[in-house]
Design a protein around this motif. Sequence first.
Motif, PDB file in Angstrom:
ATOM      1  N   ILE A 191       0.829  -1.206   0.000  1.00 47.86           N
ATOM      2  CA  ILE A 191       0.000   0.000   0.000  1.00 47.86           C
ATOM      3  C   ILE A 191       0.869   1.265   0.000  1.00 47.86           C
ATOM      4  CG2 ILE A 191      -1.656   1.328   1.375  1.00 47.86           C
ATOM      5  CD1 ILE A 191      -2.925  -1.363   2.167  1.00 47.86           C
ATOM      6  N   LYS A 207       0.524   4.222  -2.682  1.00 43.97           N
ATOM      7  CA  LYS A 207       0.269   5.618  -2.289  1.00 43.97           C
ATOM      8  C   LYS A 207       1.327   6.564  -2.849  1.00 43.97           C
ATOM      9  CE  LYS A 207      -1.214   6.612   1.831  1.00 43.97           C
ATOM     10  NZ  LYS A 207      -1.340   6.694   3.308  1.00 43.97           N
ATOM     11  N   ALA A 214      -2.336   8.199  -8.869  1.00 41.92           N
ATOM     12  CA  ALA A 214      -2.746   6.915  -8.303  1.00 41.92           C
ATOM     13  C   ALA A 214      -3.357   6.050  -9.400  1.00 41.92           C
ATOM     14  CB  ALA A 214      -3.760   7.141  -7.186  1.00 41.92           C
ATOM     15  N   LEU A 226      -6.737  -1.058   1.933  1.00 38.80           N
ATOM     16  CA  LEU A 226      -6.668  -0.076   0.853  1.00 38.80           C
ATOM     17  C   LEU A 226      -7.645   1.069   1.091  1.00 38.80           C
ATOM     18  CD1 LEU A 226      -6.356  -2.372  -2.302  1.00 38.80           C
ATOM     19  CD2 LEU A 226      -4.719  -0.601  -1.639  1.00 38.80           C
ATOM     20  N   TYR A 247      -7.506   4.732  -0.733  1.00 40.01           N
ATOM     21  CA  TYR A 247      -7.541   4.328  -2.139  1.00 40.01           C
ATOM     22  C   TYR A 247      -8.993   4.266  -2.605  1.00 40.01           C
ATOM     23  CZ  TYR A 247      -7.113   1.610  -6.395  1.00 40.01           C
ATOM     24  OH  TYR A 247      -7.199   1.185  -7.701  1.00 40.01           O
TER      25      TYR A 247
END
Length: 383
Positions: A207, A211, A216, A236, A241
């Motif tokens: 993750i 990030k 993204a 996430l 996200y």
Amino acid sequence: MKKRMGMGLALGIALFVPGVAFAQDEIKIGLAASLTGPYAPYVEVEGARCMADKLNKAGKGPKITLLVEDTRSEPQLSVSIAQKFLDEGAQVITGIPFPDSLIPLSQLAANYGATVFSTPNTQVEMQVAGFDNFLAGAVPDPVNAAATAEAAYKAGARSAVIMTSADAGSWSEKLPEWFGEAFEHYGGKVTGKLTHSLGTTDWSPQIARIKAMEPAPDAIMISSMLPDVGILIRQLKANGYNGWIIGSDGFDDPSLEKSVGDPAALDKVMFATHGPTGLGSPIDAFLDECRKAGFKVQGIFDALGADMVLETHEAAVKAGSVDPVEIRKALRAEGGNPGITAPVISYAENGGFPVKTVPVIGFKDGKRVLVSDSTPSFVPNWR
């Protein structure tokens, strides 16, 4: 959905050929099954038991006897159990749906003329190996991967990160790469590749890398199973996200929704599977019927187990024989045989795997919805 309405009819078909006598004939199907261990949520046994019970009560055609023992999700144990089943006269056997189990099983079964029929198997290793006595109940991973790639692109995704693992063969390692190949064919771009291990509970290293990506990614694709993917989705979302999370049939576990918890966290999750469940489909009707009869079915993998039993029984009826070689010929004959996950399941075209569409399942307000159900227009070359 109209094209699938015929599935429910398969249960009512009179599986009988006039003039064929089956007085003492018996089909033995040996399931070296993961009743316990990490693969237990994906076992097909209860669906197979339900279908065998239904056909035996109908009394048309040969009797079906299921031989079932627990492999504890251990490939070598599945081989030992399968050998026992072959010695007991099983015409059809199955084991853990990965090559380290299925390749030795196919080699053993060949000496008996028996068929290895792995209903959940999707890995291309078994198709590339080309065993004449092997059948998979599902289409290969490149087809599933391409179906989700097409669906993701149509949903607006243009960039994707793929997550791979060598722990479960091509299913966990190559399937995301085939997704990437198909995604780029449709016009998307793979912007990153990360690795993981099965059994991961802390996804913070992956993750952190996601990030750090600018911009993204629109989508993250992983082929893994519960509880890993439920934890990944939660972590996430907790880290902000907001893109798509895309998976394979390992997501198709009824416990996914409970594992994720927040229904809103599922709204941008989609996965390819072997038949629409949880949507009021004929597959759901079959599973409900089994539950009412006392069988502890869970989902799509039980429907695949029912397919194996139903197709094998119908093939024996068509062949007028319970000889394993004759059954296999009838399984591969033109016209196919009735199933639960599709009205007719045919092996005549491909030999080792069936002709089927690929359902892609998504979510709306935490409830499953059918995103698409077709054959993808592009499939990566894997043969």
